[in-house]
Design a protein around this motif. Structure first.
Motif, PDB file in Angstrom:
ATOM      1  N   GLU A  76       0.806  -1.213   0.000  1.00 37.21           N
ATOM      2  CA  GLU A  76       0.000   0.000   0.000  1.00 37.21           C
ATOM      3  C   GLU A  76       0.846   1.274   0.000  1.00 37.21           C
ATOM      4  O   GLU A  76       0.640   2.163  -0.828  1.00 37.21           O
ATOM      5  N   ILE A 127      -8.841   4.242 -11.164  1.00 33.00           N
ATOM      6  CA  ILE A 127     -10.212   4.732 -11.046  1.00 33.00           C
ATOM      7  C   ILE A 127     -10.284   5.972 -11.930  1.00 33.00           C
ATOM      8  O   ILE A 127      -9.776   7.029 -11.572  1.00 33.00           O
ATOM      9  N   ASP A 137     -17.299   7.852  -2.261  1.00 31.90           N
ATOM     10  CA  ASP A 137     -16.391   6.842  -1.719  1.00 31.90           C
ATOM     11  C   ASP A 137     -15.120   6.711  -2.555  1.00 31.90           C
ATOM     12  O   ASP A 137     -14.093   6.258  -2.057  1.00 31.90           O
ATOM     13  N   GLN A 138     -15.192   7.075  -3.839  1.00 33.68           N
ATOM     14  CA  GLN A 138     -14.045   6.924  -4.725  1.00 33.68           C
ATOM     15  C   GLN A 138     -13.559   8.237  -5.330  1.00 33.68           C
ATOM     16  O   GLN A 138     -12.479   8.280  -5.898  1.00 33.68           O
ATOM     17  N   HIS A 139     -14.358   9.277  -5.232  1.00 35.72           N
ATOM     18  CA  HIS A 139     -14.008  10.546  -5.873  1.00 35.72           C
ATOM     19  C   HIS A 139     -13.935  11.655  -4.842  1.00 35.72           C
ATOM     20  O   HIS A 139     -14.668  11.657  -3.859  1.00 35.72           O
ATOM     21  N   GLY A 160      -7.809   8.265  -9.736  1.00 35.30           N
ATOM     22  CA  GLY A 160      -7.700   7.587  -8.456  1.00 35.30           C
ATOM     23  C   GLY A 160      -7.190   6.171  -8.662  1.00 35.30           C
ATOM     24  O   GLY A 160      -7.159   5.660  -9.781  1.00 35.30           O
ATOM     25  N   TYR A 161      -6.804   5.534  -7.566  1.00 41.19           N
ATOM     26  CA  TYR A 161      -6.291   4.166  -7.634  1.00 41.19           C
ATOM     27  C   TYR A 161      -6.765   3.378  -6.419  1.00 41.19           C
ATOM     28  O   TYR A 161      -6.969   3.931  -5.339  1.00 41.19           O
ATOM     29  N   SER A 162      -6.926   2.072  -6.629  1.00 39.57           N
ATOM     30  CA  SER A 162      -7.300   1.189  -5.526  1.00 39.57           C
ATOM     31  C   SER A 162      -6.391  -0.034  -5.533  1.00 39.57           C
ATOM     32  O   SER A 162      -5.918  -0.460  -6.584  1.00 39.57           O
ATOM     33  N   ARG A 166      -9.334  -1.737  -1.989  1.00 31.33           N
ATOM     34  CA  ARG A 166      -9.162  -0.697  -0.967  1.00 31.33           C
ATOM     35  C   ARG A 166      -8.635   0.566  -1.657  1.00 31.33           C
ATOM     36  O   ARG A 166      -7.676   0.513  -2.413  1.00 31.33           O
ATOM     37  N   LEU A 167      -9.259   1.674  -1.365  1.00 31.89           N
ATOM     38  CA  LEU A 167      -8.905   2.943  -1.999  1.00 31.89           C
ATOM     39  C   LEU A 167      -7.518   3.399  -1.570  1.00 31.89           C
ATOM     40  O   LEU A 167      -7.237   3.545  -0.385  1.00 31.89           O
ATOM     41  N   ARG A 169      -6.019   6.153  -3.399  1.00 33.35           N
ATOM     42  CA  ARG A 169      -6.140   7.591  -3.588  1.00 33.35           C
ATOM     43  C   ARG A 169      -7.434   7.861  -4.351  1.00 33.35           C
ATOM     44  O   ARG A 169      -7.690   7.242  -5.375  1.00 33.35           O
ATOM     45  N   PRO A 170      -8.259   8.789  -3.860  1.00 28.05           N
ATOM     46  CA  PRO A 170      -9.486   9.099  -4.587  1.00 28.05           C
ATOM     47  C   PRO A 170      -9.184   9.910  -5.844  1.00 28.05           C
ATOM     48  O   PRO A 170      -8.162  10.609  -5.914  1.00 28.05           O
TER      49      PRO A 170
END
Length: 177
Positions: A76, A127, A137-139, A160-162, A166-167, A169-170
């Protein structure tokens, strides 16, 4: 011996205590009472064993779950720091002038693609919410886009990246009003 007690009253107390002890012994030697006591103790032992087994099972499952999560999300912090490299490569590609050295631009694009492929192999996904509905939740909304439909993502300022769902970075976006 106290002054209020006479030698006879002391003897009476001792005799009463001996009789109570004999009665307790007789009750304890009654087979039905003993069997009931044994059954009660066996039930208590089974209950304690069942609780101990359940506690051990829950402990093992928790340790397995924590170990899996530790393995899954070990990258992570490292992955988070690689996202800056991906962003810089994307900025370099976007900023390249039309009359630039095509070989250099191709090399930067291939490097970008190779880095994204490597990230995907390690369950890091992009993302990119362009044209999608805004999802808090993602942005991360950083502004309003008057040209985008209401509740829709207008411009994506930063993808963004997961990591394994798990996120990391939004995505930084502007949203239609």
């Amino acid at each position: 011996m106290s002054q209020s007690q006479t030698p006879e009253s002391t003897v009476d107390v001792d005799v009463a205590a001996e009789q109570a002890a004999v009665e307790d012994t007789n009750v304890q030697q009654d087979p039905e009472v003993l069997l009931a006591k044994i059954a009660e103790l066996e039930a208590q032992v089974k209950d304690v064993q069942a609780r101990a087994n359940a506690d051990m099972y829950n402990f093992q499952k928790r340790v397995e779950r924590e170990t899996d999560n530790a393995k899954k999300y070990a990258l992570e912090k490292f992955a988070g720091s690689l996202l800056d490299v991906v962003d810089n490569l994307e900025r370099a590609i976007a900023a390249a002038p039309a009359d630039s050295n095509q070989g250099l631009l191709d090399g930067v694009q291939l490097t970008h693609k190779a880095l994204l492929t490597t990230l995907e192999k390690h369950h890091i996904s992009v993302i990119d919410p362009a044209g999608q509905a805004f999802n808090a939740d993602q942005h991360q909304a950083v502004g309003i886009d008057p040209n985008a439909p209401e509740g829709q993502v207008g411009n994506v300022l930063q993808k963004g990246y997961s990591l394994s769902g798990r996120l990391l970075r939004p995505a930084m976006v502007t949203v239609g009003q």
